[in-house]
Design a protein around this motif. Structure first.
Motif, mmCIF file in Angstrom:
data_model
loop_
_atom_site.group_PDB
_atom_site.id
_atom_site.type_symbol
_atom_site.label_atom_id
_atom_site.label_comp_id
_atom_site.label_asym_id
_atom_site.label_seq_id
_atom_site.Cartn_x
_atom_site.Cartn_y
_atom_site.Cartn_z
ATOM 1 N N ILE A 111 4.252 3.505 17.201
ATOM 2 C CA ILE A 111 3.562 2.220 17.356
ATOM 3 C C ILE A 111 2.171 2.409 16.761
ATOM 4 C CG2 ILE A 111 2.732 0.474 18.991
ATOM 5 C CD1 ILE A 111 5.026 1.405 20.862
ATOM 6 N N GLU A 112 1.848 1.583 15.775
ATOM 7 C CA GLU A 112 0.633 1.831 14.989
ATOM 8 C C GLU A 112 -0.164 0.548 14.812
ATOM 9 O OE1 GLU A 112 1.463 3.130 10.963
ATOM 10 O OE2 GLU A 112 -0.617 3.799 10.690
ATOM 11 N N ASP A 113 -1.430 0.602 15.205
ATOM 12 C CA ASP A 113 -2.354 -0.518 15.019
ATOM 13 C C ASP A 113 -3.534 -0.075 14.160
ATOM 14 O OD1 ASP A 113 -0.808 -2.009 16.732
ATOM 15 O OD2 ASP A 113 -2.211 -1.914 18.421
ATOM 16 N N PRO B 141 0.811 -1.225 0.000
ATOM 17 C CA PRO B 141 0.000 0.000 0.000
ATOM 18 C C PRO B 141 0.847 1.279 0.000
ATOM 19 C CG PRO B 141 -0.636 -1.470 1.808
ATOM 20 C CD PRO B 141 0.550 -2.095 1.155
ATOM 21 N N TYR B 142 2.051 1.189 0.528
ATOM 22 C CA TYR B 142 2.962 2.345 0.551
ATOM 23 C C TYR B 142 4.367 1.788 0.717
ATOM 24 C CZ TYR B 142 2.594 1.363 5.552
ATOM 25 O OH TYR B 142 2.587 0.731 6.772
ATOM 26 N N HIS B 143 5.345 2.618 0.418
ATOM 27 C CA HIS B 143 6.721 2.171 0.580
ATOM 28 C C HIS B 143 7.011 1.926 2.049
ATOM 29 C CE1 HIS B 143 9.294 2.275 -3.013
ATOM 30 N NE2 HIS B 143 8.165 2.708 -3.517
ATOM 31 N N ILE C 34 9.915 0.257 12.028
ATOM 32 C CA ILE C 34 9.418 -0.225 10.725
ATOM 33 C C ILE C 34 7.923 0.025 10.613
ATOM 34 C CG2 ILE C 34 9.574 -2.621 11.628
ATOM 35 C CD1 ILE C 34 9.487 -3.503 8.614
ATOM 36 N N ASP C 35 7.572 0.764 9.576
ATOM 37 C CA ASP C 35 6.178 1.096 9.267
ATOM 38 C C ASP C 35 5.905 0.456 7.912
ATOM 39 O OD1 ASP C 35 3.795 2.279 8.471
ATOM 40 O OD2 ASP C 35 4.340 4.281 9.204
ATOM 41 N N ALA C 36 5.166 -0.648 7.901
ATOM 42 C CA ALA C 36 4.994 -1.393 6.653
ATOM 43 C C ALA C 36 3.670 -2.137 6.675
ATOM 44 C CB ALA C 36 6.143 -2.391 6.478
ATOM 45 N N ILE D 121 -4.275 3.945 14.934
ATOM 46 C CA ILE D 121 -3.893 4.655 16.159
ATOM 47 C C ILE D 121 -2.379 4.546 16.223
ATOM 48 C CG2 ILE D 121 -4.008 4.666 18.691
ATOM 49 C CD1 ILE D 121 -6.640 5.567 17.498
ATOM 50 N N GLU D 122 -1.698 5.693 16.018
ATOM 51 C CA GLU D 122 -0.252 5.646 15.818
ATOM 52 C C GLU D 122 0.505 6.776 16.527
ATOM 53 O OE1 GLU D 122 0.886 6.634 11.678
ATOM 54 O OE2 GLU D 122 -1.228 6.456 11.184
ATOM 55 N N PRO D 123 0.532 6.709 17.859
ATOM 56 C CA PRO D 123 1.318 7.733 18.563
ATOM 57 C C PRO D 123 2.812 7.551 18.288
ATOM 58 C CG PRO D 123 0.674 5.987 20.082
ATOM 59 C CD PRO D 123 -0.025 5.702 18.775
ATOM 60 N N SER E 71 -3.095 -2.935 5.104
ATOM 61 C CA SER E 71 -2.744 -2.776 6.516
ATOM 62 C C SER E 71 -1.683 -1.692 6.592
ATOM 63 C CB SER E 71 -2.255 -4.082 7.139
ATOM 64 O OG SER E 71 -1.304 -4.728 6.323
ATOM 65 N N ASP E 72 -1.554 -1.081 7.743
ATOM 66 C CA ASP E 72 -0.618 0.039 7.959
ATOM 67 C C ASP E 72 -0.159 -0.061 9.415
ATOM 68 O OD1 ASP E 72 0.743 2.418 8.134
ATOM 69 O OD2 ASP E 72 -1.045 3.696 8.037
ATOM 70 N N ILE E 73 0.989 -0.710 9.610
ATOM 71 C CA ILE E 73 1.405 -1.102 10.967
ATOM 72 C C ILE E 73 2.815 -0.604 11.238
ATOM 73 C CG2 ILE E 73 1.888 -3.102 12.460
ATOM 74 C CD1 ILE E 73 -0.112 -4.702 10.690
ATOM 75 N N THR E 74 3.032 -0.082 12.430
ATOM 76 C CA THR E 74 4.387 0.329 12.818
ATOM 77 C C THR E 74 4.778 -0.347 14.125
ATOM 78 O OG1 THR E 74 3.893 2.504 11.890
ATOM 79 C CG2 THR E 74 5.926 2.295 13.151
ATOM 80 N N ARG E 75 6.004 -0.823 14.140
ATOM 81 C CA ARG E 75 6.582 -1.372 15.364
ATOM 82 C C ARG E 75 7.966 -0.764 15.573
ATOM 83 N NH1 ARG E 75 2.176 -2.201 16.414
ATOM 84 N NH2 ARG E 75 1.097 -4.156 16.852
HETATM 85 MN MN MN Z 1 2.069 3.677 8.990
#
Ligand code: MN
Ligand code: GLY
Ligand code: MN
Length: 430
Positions: A410-412, A208-210, A240-242, A371-373, A251-255
């Motif tokens: 951190i993004e869920d 969905p995005y780089h 990593i945001d992938a 939700i990505e603070p 999906s759009d997830i960051t850890r």
């Molecule tokens: Mn993201």
């Protein structure tokens, strides 16, 4: 093939879309809508094209992100007509179309021509899509009010869409685990990216995005876009945001992971994760999303105090004086769907205290949000603090120590349900 539950939910999805679209067309005085999937533009002065990903409304109906020069005609009381471009071409392959039940819901055609299909049985036509695809077509081109109403049909996700988003989360989490393991083994950003792609079985161009893969200070660039091929001397942090696209849905997830021996940074990651859990729990019908953004600032302030990064200011003072904005400069999130930043989130402009917020709506069941603070050490944002009157409140030695870790996000992905929320990312974590 996906399981039969998903395939039957997809049939329901088509029926829901047909009635939503028919209503919108009637409200706006049309009896037909032609949607172009689009086509990849050529690079200027070159014979190479950009990588293609299709137009949102086309994906909303078909989930087919890779089909160029395709058309979809929606009419009241008729099966949608789906025309797929399939030239005889010995240079390129044609995309395979899996034989699945949803195709029965369409009048399906394969065309050797890039032109739109014949527009029979329509007297008031609207055409939507990339304007460069719509030249010489009859009908009203991209009418603003109609497009806004069509965007609104994407706000409340159907059960099928939620199932696809859930699966996109599951696939992406496998990639996040592989990426974390590669980081902890000392890999470069480039190698971490390969680990992510291998685990997700997805080419980066189709994501969905780089992917944003920042090791050490690179984690402090919000949309860091390069991959260092050299492994770090010391692996201090990974952000990593992938995501993954599944049947069109993103999906759009960051850890963020702290390296071995980075105790203070690890504590900060843990603190931000606790805040993120609390913010996710706020997601419920009737909640103003802007409120979640504002609560994030207060939570960041509390974390800055608790970790000793800032002292002598109350949480409210930190927010009012812009201290939290220097550490958390972006919005708390956005809608998610067939586009990573899905449409219709901003019926009103962003408020002055949240200029980058992409979602200004009261939450309703069926909406899907991120939700990505974040909490970053960005030199250009911290410099005004450090050279101004608030400097004495900032713990510079600690800041200097953490600067090399770049930052945390951190993004869920969270669905608003009738009574609260469902966190698609955490339930995929295993
Ligand atoms: Mn993201
Ligand atoms: N990956 C971009 C974003 O989180 O909005
Ligand atoms: Mn996001």
């Amino acid at each position: 093939m996906p399981d039969t539950d998903l395939l039957s939910l997809q049939i329901d999805h088509m029926g829901i879309l047909q009635s939503r679209y028919e209503q919108v067309l009637e409200d706006h005085g049309y009896d037909g809508l032609l949607i172009s999937s689009g086509a990849a533009p050529m690079r200027y002065g070159d014979d190479q094209s950009w990588h293609f990903q299709g137009y949102g409304p086309f994906l909303h109906w078909t989930g087919l992100a890779g089909f160029e020069h395709a058309w979809l005609l929606i009419r009241k009381g008729r099966k949608p007509l789906l025309s797929l471009y399939q030239p005889v071409d010995f240079w390129h392959a044609s995309l395979e179309l899996a034989q699945e039940p949803w195709l029965e819901e369409f009048e399906l055609r394969f065309s050797e021509s890039r032109s739109a299909p014949e527009l029979s049985g329509v007297s008031q036509l609207a055409v939507i899509g990339d304007p460069s695809m719509l030249a010489d077509l009859p009908g009203d081109e991209n009418p603003g009010a109609l497009r806004a109403a069509l965007d609104e049909t994407r706000v409340h996700k159907t059960a099928y869409e939620i199932a696809c988003l859930a699966h996109a989360n599951k696939l992406a989490m496998a990639g996040h685990h592989a990426a974390r393991d590669a980081f902890l083994a000392g890999a470069s950003e480039f190698e971490i990216n390969l680990a992510y792609q291998r685990a997700t079985q997805q080419r980066e161009a189709d994501a969905p995005y780089h992917s944003i893969i920042g090791v050490n200070e690179h984690a402090g660039t919000l949309h860091y876009q390069y991959y260092d091929t050299t492994p770090p001397t010391k692996s201090r942090s990974l952000l990593i945001d992938a995501g993954v696209r599944y049947r069109g849905y993103c999906s759009d997830i960051t850890r963020t992971t702290a390296g071995v021996g980075e105790g203070r940074f690890a504590a900060l990651v843990q603190g931000l994760e606790q805040l993120q859990f609390r913010l996710c729990k706020m997601v419920a019908p009737g909640v103003d999303y802007v409120d979640i953004h504002r609560k994030t600032h207060l939570g960041i302030a509390a974390l800055l105090s608790a970790t000793g990064l800032v002292s002598g200011l109350s949480d409210e003072e930190m927010v009012a004086e812009g201290v939290t904005r220097a550490f958390f400069p972006h919005g708390i999130g956005h809608f998610l769907g067939v586009q990573v930043h899905d449409v219709a989130g901003k019926p009103v402009p962003s408020p002055a205290d949240a200029p980058f917020l992409r979602l200004m709506r009261t939450l309703e069941p069926g909406m899907v949000v991120t939700i990505e603070p974040g909490l970053y050490f960005i030199p250009s944002l911290l410099e005004p603090l450090l050279s101004g009157p608030l400097e004495r409140h900032i713990n510079r030695p600690l800041l200097d120590e953490l600067q090399g870790c770049g930052g945390i996000r951190i993004e869920d992905n969270v669905v608003v349900t009738d009574s609260g929320c469902r966190n698609l990312t955490r339930e995929s974590e295993g």
